[in-house]
Scaffold this active site. Sequence first.
Site, PDB file in Angstrom:
ATOM      1  N   HIS A  93     -41.709   6.121 -29.462  1.00 33.64           N
ATOM      2  CA  HIS A  93     -42.277   7.509 -29.597  1.00 33.64           C
ATOM      3  C   HIS A  93     -42.725   8.516 -29.187  1.00 33.64           C
ATOM      4  CE1 HIS A  93     -45.311  10.208 -33.177  1.00 33.64           C
ATOM      5  NE2 HIS A  93     -43.676  11.036 -32.429  1.00 33.64           N
ATOM      6  N   VAL A 122     -32.723  10.032 -34.721  1.00 31.13           N
ATOM      7  CA  VAL A 122     -31.712  10.750 -35.625  1.00 31.13           C
ATOM      8  C   VAL A 122     -32.766  10.749 -36.599  1.00 31.13           C
ATOM      9  CG1 VAL A 122     -29.313   9.367 -35.921  1.00 31.13           C
ATOM     10  CG2 VAL A 122     -30.973   8.239 -36.775  1.00 31.13           C
TER      11      VAL A 122
END
Length: 284
Positions: A142, A92
């Site tokens: 990531h 998000v």
Amino acid sequence: MHDLRVIGVIGAGVMGRGLAQDLAQHGYAVLLTDRSDEILEEAKRAVRHSLRAQMLQQGGGKREGSDAIMARIATSTQLEVLSDADFVIENVTEKWEIKKTIYPVIDRVCPERTVFAANTSAISITRLASLTKRPERVLGMHFMNPVPMKKTVEMIRGYHTAEQTIATAKQLLQGFGKEAVVVADAPGFVSNRVLMLTINEAAFLVQDRVAAPEDVDKIFRECFGHTMGPLATADLIGLDTILYSIEVLYDSFNDDKYRPCPLLKKMVDAGLHGRKNGKGFFNY
């Protein structure tokens, strides 16, 4: 070895849809969630378009292949569907106020064995893990954009992250053709502690009329051999995401070198977010 068959992906923006596609292409069942059916429908359209473009690039490919991949992606506006997930990747918006609402819910909904990975470029993994009763099963992953084309992931070990959690995350990555570089939990980690500073300084160069965006990027491409210049990279990531990330670094370090460029702020306020809506430092 964990049984990793069903992967939850929270957030159907650019990163979430890229992840959903990549996972489904490698045989995983994907549970893709977001706050509205409209966002989810747009995500499915984008994934289907990407798959067709990919098949054409690879010299054709049967339409059934695309349909079979899409059939492995289920969508919902309810986080409760993640009760079946073996592993959850959260994507998000890069804002603590938004992210902090997610983790207590999935902690309640998901099985105790489920690992949570935050796909974040700057927010503390240790802080996110503190919102759960399973901090040892929380880590950072990531991913880079576009996800299907990037084979290396920056993996972040939080304060409590267990070695088994790292091993499980590496197992998942291996299952869809990726590998990890494991780093410690510090603001911006490695990639964005350097990249955001570079992009922010490049924005200052444009603001100060030292050079036009195309010339800034040309120097990085042609003098240093970078595939993309910093401003085109910013447009690809999304200028809103860049601004959120540099603000996190500024707040975390209290260091003036991370002061967000006023031009970057103005562009985000004006709705110039880069590739995702057609205009940033360049037009698309």
